[in-house]
Design a protein around this motif. Structure first.
Motif, mmCIF file in Angstrom:
data_model
loop_
_atom_site.group_PDB
_atom_site.id
_atom_site.type_symbol
_atom_site.label_atom_id
_atom_site.label_comp_id
_atom_site.label_asym_id
_atom_site.label_seq_id
_atom_site.Cartn_x
_atom_site.Cartn_y
_atom_site.Cartn_z
ATOM 1 N N VAL A 230 0.846 -1.187 0.000
ATOM 2 C CA VAL A 230 0.000 0.000 0.000
ATOM 3 C C VAL A 230 0.885 1.242 0.000
ATOM 4 O O VAL A 230 1.841 1.334 0.776
ATOM 5 C CB VAL A 230 -0.931 -0.001 1.228
ATOM 6 N N TYR A 231 0.560 2.203 -0.870
ATOM 7 C CA TYR A 231 1.300 3.461 -0.983
ATOM 8 C C TYR A 231 0.459 4.615 -0.446
ATOM 9 O O TYR A 231 -0.755 4.675 -0.677
ATOM 10 C CB TYR A 231 1.600 3.781 -2.447
ATOM 11 N N PHE A 232 1.143 5.570 0.198
ATOM 12 C CA PHE A 232 0.509 6.802 0.644
ATOM 13 C C PHE A 232 1.209 7.988 -0.013
ATOM 14 O O PHE A 232 2.436 8.023 -0.121
ATOM 15 C CB PHE A 232 0.567 6.932 2.161
ATOM 16 N N SER A 233 0.409 8.946 -0.429
ATOM 17 C CA SER A 233 0.946 10.167 -1.028
ATOM 18 C C SER A 233 1.533 11.060 0.056
ATOM 19 O O SER A 233 0.973 11.195 1.149
ATOM 20 C CB SER A 233 -0.173 10.909 -1.756
ATOM 21 N N VAL A 234 2.683 11.676 -0.246
ATOM 22 C CA VAL A 234 3.311 12.627 0.673
ATOM 23 C C VAL A 234 3.829 13.813 -0.137
ATOM 24 O O VAL A 234 4.045 13.715 -1.343
ATOM 25 C CB VAL A 234 4.475 11.990 1.473
ATOM 26 N N ALA A 235 4.058 14.923 0.549
ATOM 27 C CA ALA A 235 4.586 16.108 -0.124
ATOM 28 C C ALA A 235 6.083 15.999 -0.341
ATOM 29 O O ALA A 235 6.606 16.496 -1.348
ATOM 30 C CB ALA A 235 4.259 17.363 0.692
ATOM 31 N N ASP A 236 6.788 15.352 0.598
ATOM 32 C CA ASP A 236 8.245 15.255 0.529
ATOM 33 C C ASP A 236 8.651 13.857 0.978
ATOM 34 O O ASP A 236 8.542 13.528 2.166
ATOM 35 C CB ASP A 236 8.881 16.319 1.415
ATOM 36 N N CYS A 237 9.126 13.045 0.054
ATOM 37 C CA CYS A 237 9.467 11.655 0.344
ATOM 38 C C CYS A 237 10.612 11.550 1.350
ATOM 39 O O CYS A 237 10.547 10.774 2.313
ATOM 40 C CB CYS A 237 9.832 10.944 -0.958
ATOM 41 N N ASP A 238 11.671 12.309 1.148
ATOM 42 C CA ASP A 238 12.839 12.228 2.026
ATOM 43 C C ASP A 238 12.503 12.676 3.444
ATOM 44 O O ASP A 238 12.924 12.041 4.423
ATOM 45 C CB ASP A 238 13.979 13.077 1.464
ATOM 46 N N GLU A 239 11.739 13.741 3.537
ATOM 47 C CA GLU A 239 11.354 14.249 4.856
ATOM 48 C C GLU A 239 10.473 13.237 5.585
ATOM 49 O O GLU A 239 10.619 13.014 6.800
ATOM 50 C CB GLU A 239 10.618 15.567 4.689
ATOM 51 N N THR A 240 9.559 12.592 4.862
ATOM 52 C CA THR A 240 8.678 11.596 5.474
ATOM 53 C C THR A 240 9.473 10.382 5.949
ATOM 54 O O THR A 240 9.220 9.850 7.038
ATOM 55 C CB THR A 240 7.596 11.161 4.483
ATOM 56 N N ALA A 241 10.435 9.935 5.138
ATOM 57 C CA ALA A 241 11.254 8.792 5.536
ATOM 58 C C ALA A 241 12.044 9.109 6.808
ATOM 59 O O ALA A 241 12.127 8.278 7.731
ATOM 60 C CB ALA A 241 12.193 8.414 4.403
ATOM 61 N N ALA A 242 12.614 10.297 6.863
ATOM 62 C CA ALA A 242 13.361 10.695 8.057
ATOM 63 C C ALA A 242 12.444 10.770 9.270
ATOM 64 O O ALA A 242 12.806 10.336 10.375
ATOM 65 C CB ALA A 242 14.046 12.036 7.817
ATOM 66 N N ARG A 243 11.246 11.288 9.088
ATOM 67 C CA ARG A 243 10.293 11.398 10.185
ATOM 68 C C ARG A 243 9.874 10.014 10.687
ATOM 69 O O ARG A 243 9.689 9.814 11.896
ATOM 70 C CB ARG A 243 9.074 12.190 9.721
ATOM 71 N N ALA A 244 9.735 9.059 9.767
ATOM 72 C CA ALA A 244 9.364 7.702 10.169
ATOM 73 C C ALA A 244 10.382 7.114 11.142
ATOM 74 O O ALA A 244 10.018 6.464 12.125
ATOM 75 C CB ALA A 244 9.215 6.801 8.944
ATOM 76 N N THR A 245 11.662 7.339 10.885
ATOM 77 C CA THR A 245 12.692 6.816 11.790
ATOM 78 C C THR A 245 12.644 7.545 13.134
ATOM 79 O O THR A 245 12.851 6.923 14.179
ATOM 80 C CB THR A 245 14.094 6.928 11.175
ATOM 81 N N GLU A 246 12.362 8.828 13.122
ATOM 82 C CA GLU A 246 12.243 9.572 14.378
ATOM 83 C C GLU A 246 11.104 9.037 15.238
ATOM 84 O O GLU A 246 11.164 9.079 16.474
ATOM 85 C CB GLU A 246 12.004 11.056 14.089
ATOM 86 N N LEU A 247 10.075 8.513 14.590
ATOM 87 C CA LEU A 247 8.909 7.989 15.296
ATOM 88 C C LEU A 247 9.073 6.520 15.689
ATOM 89 O O LEU A 247 8.132 5.926 16.236
ATOM 90 C CB LEU A 247 7.663 8.156 14.422
ATOM 91 N N GLY A 248 10.235 5.939 15.402
ATOM 92 C CA GLY A 248 10.493 4.554 15.793
ATOM 93 C C GLY A 248 10.361 3.548 14.678
ATOM 94 O O GLY A 248 10.540 2.345 14.903
ATOM 95 N N GLY A 249 10.031 4.008 13.463
ATOM 96 C CA GLY A 249 9.943 3.107 12.328
ATOM 97 C C GLY A 249 11.300 2.897 11.686
ATOM 98 O O GLY A 249 12.336 3.277 12.240
#
Length: 283
Positions: A230-249
């Motif tokens: 499943v894919y989700f749309s985001v405004a900034d792929c790199d920023e979202t990936a970095a945020r995911a790790t900050e949240l424990g992902g």
């Protein structure tokens, strides 16, 4: 109520051991808000009992509610509690159908498996079922009642795409084209074996595409099962990936560019895998 053509992905939910933790992760990642216990539920091996009750009954008898996610006040997805630790922690996608029992029969006739027979959700919201294709990938069927599914999609923080990964492409191609009547075309790229699905009655094209089929090659782990991504749309792929790790992902595959936008493969803090896509104009 928006209408979804048959075979169009119309809903997605994630099966989690800890819904509260999931709310923290996805709320922080996609700016989702949540409403609990609306009578829905992801279907597992014994999901029919759960969706009739609208809650997940754990061993202690305590109710764990299904949490519907909203972005800017519109439905985008849901978080569902696992009632059995043996069930996978995974994102599920549901395909629209005007007649869930008839679609379930086609699943069986085409060589698939009906895991959970069609069952009505509380309040007449929908009739849903769970099935698996001949390669083993699991998906849902959704016959809309009072709820058609997504109220927001293709915008940041919402569903935008899905594809099935399989090792048995010939059987799986025939299966989906039979069950949903997909019109198909293959990508014009010798390095990628990918088939694009368009709804029945439309022209097979990228403009009408609703999903697709990829192949699990030797580049993937040998133990990887057939599955939907499943894919989700985001405004900034790199920023979202970095945020995911900050949240424990974690980042399973770092951001990379494609003709369709910039993509990253991520996992939440409980292990459920999903992808994010920033379309070219937003990448």
């Amino acid at each position: 109520m928006a209408a979804f053509a048959e075979g169009t992905p119309c809903w997605a939910d994630v099966l989690l051991p800890d819904v509260r933790a999931g709310k923290r992760f996805y709320g922080g990642l996609f700016d989702w808000s949540f409403e609990e216990a609306d009578g829905l539920g992801a279907l597992g091996p014994d999901g029919a009992d759960r969706v009739r009750d609208g809650v997940d009954r754990v061993g202690s008898g305590e109710a764990a509610p299904y949490a519907t996610a909203y972005r800017d006040g519109r439905r985008v997805a849901a978080l569902a509690p696992k009632r059995d630790g043996r069930m996978p922690t995974t994102w599920n996608v549901y395909f629209a159908t005007p007649d869930a029992p008839a679609a379930a029969r086609r699943v069986t006739e085409a060589g698939g498996l009906v895991i959970t027979d069609p069952v009505p959700l509380t309040g007449g919201l929908a009739v849903i079922a769970q099935a698996a294709d001949p390669g083993g990938a699991v998906f849902g069927l959704w016959e809309a009642g009072g709820q058609s599914g997504f109220e927001r999609q293709g915008e940041p923080g919402s569903f935008c795409w899905t594809e099935v990964y399989t090792r048995d492409k010939d059987s799986v191609d025939a299966f989906y084209e039979t069950v949903f009547g997909f019109q198909v075309h293959d990508l014009d790229d010798a390095t990628v074996d990918f088939r694009v699905w368009s709804p029945a009655g439309t022209r097979a094209s990228d403009e009408n595409a609703v999903g697709g089929r990829s192949v699990i090659t030797d580049a993937f782990p040998a133990a990887m099962p057939a599955h939907f991504l499943v894919y989700f749309s985001v405004a900034d792929c790199d920023e979202t990936a970095a945020r995911a790790t900050e949240l424990g992902g974690r980042i399973n595959e770092p951001p990379f560019d494609t003709p369709y936008g910039r993509i990253a493969l991520l996992a939440d803090d409980q292990g459920a895998v999903f992808a994010v896509l920033a379309e070219p104009e937003a990448a």
